[in-house]
Design a protein around this motif. Sequence first.
Motif, PDB file in Angstrom:
ATOM      1  N   ALA A 247      15.558  -8.130  13.263  1.00 57.57           N
ATOM      2  CA  ALA A 247      14.714  -7.361  14.178  1.00 57.57           C
ATOM      3  C   ALA A 247      15.377  -7.179  15.537  1.00 57.57           C
ATOM      4  CB  ALA A 247      13.365  -8.050  14.346  1.00 57.57           C
TER       5      ALA A 247
ATOM      6  N   LEU B 213       7.278  -7.729  15.353  1.00 62.17           N
ATOM      7  CA  LEU B 213       8.533  -7.011  15.137  1.00 62.17           C
ATOM      8  C   LEU B 213       8.753  -6.616  13.682  1.00 62.17           C
ATOM      9  CD1 LEU B 213      10.901  -9.229  17.336  1.00 62.17           C
ATOM     10  CD2 LEU B 213       9.696  -7.142  17.999  1.00 62.17           C
TER      11      LEU B 213
ATOM     12  N   ALA C  79       9.454  -3.073  12.745  1.00 61.04           N
ATOM     13  CA  ALA C  79      10.717  -2.536  13.258  1.00 61.04           C
ATOM     14  C   ALA C  79      11.910  -2.936  12.399  1.00 61.04           C
ATOM     15  CB  ALA C  79      10.931  -3.005  14.701  1.00 61.04           C
TER      16      ALA C  79
ATOM     17  N   ARG D  61      13.924  -2.296   9.611  1.00 63.67           N
ATOM     18  CA  ARG D  61      14.125  -1.168   8.701  1.00 63.67           C
ATOM     19  C   ARG D  61      15.172  -1.460   7.630  1.00 63.67           C
ATOM     20  NH1 ARG D  61       9.787   2.097   9.629  1.00 63.67           N
ATOM     21  NH2 ARG D  61       9.446   2.362  11.876  1.00 63.67           N
TER      22      ARG D  61
END
Length: 295
Positions: free
Chosen positions: A102, A197, A200, A202
């Motif tokens: 993250a 987080l 976020a 990905r």
Amino acid sequence: MAIIDRSFTIEGGPVGVLLIHGLGGTPVEMREVARALAAGGHTVLCCQLAGHGGSMDDLTATGFEDWYDSALAGLATLEQRCERVVVGGLSMGAVLAALLAARQPERVAGLVMLAPTLRYDGWSIPWYSFLLPLLINTPIGRRYQFEEREPYGVKDERVRAVIVRALRQGSGDAGLTATPSAALRELWRLVAALRPLLGAIRQRTLLVHARHDDVASLRNALYLQRHLGGPVDSLILEDSYHLVTLDRQRHLVTERVLSFVDALTAPKSNPKSNPKARRPAARAALVPQEMGHVA
């Protein structure tokens, strides 16, 4: 007594894999996964986290940001010799690996979470453990220690006997026999830092969890699957407990981790020379896959 650093590196190819052990554990927990990855041609670093490998006082003298710094240093070491780095961990180490993914999205190519532990809610955890957060700052709470107990995270009786013997002999390779409450509090702080987080993250993630995990229930993996921001591959083990890297299905775990890293880091074909590569991916391929089933 000085802490012995049990970190180890196995040299290999241009793809690096950083492996992070669990709370109160040592890099030995990750040895079989590391060997499988190295046999597959990858460079592997199993780092030892700050405060680990010594006494309880050594552990309580550190916090989760110190553990994070150890993982970050391991990432930097691999970057000096590798083109891409995948990060993975076991139990608390899986949570730490996710925080690394993250906070360092451009530096982490993929994420492996083995028996991720957001909460100690497995079937072997004492029913009264829910009271600990309420008592953590009281004299009783500060003295509390989470004692290792049967089945010690392992269903395989032979492996369990080896672990119990090592713990009773005080072998540093086996880690601590109990986790002090101060370290548990740092785990909670780590989880609290990670939760906002998750969306976020990905990078593609591999989640491996035992259906009958004695320490961290399957709900931990299900929560992560729902909240991670990228695609998720998953493997549910039917014949293991918490220490999936050591238990009965450890060979299945190592094979799945190796195939995940291979697929994640394989050279991409040139779209100009491959017409099929220019076709848009099916929408279903972008949806995190449901938890699998392993007989």
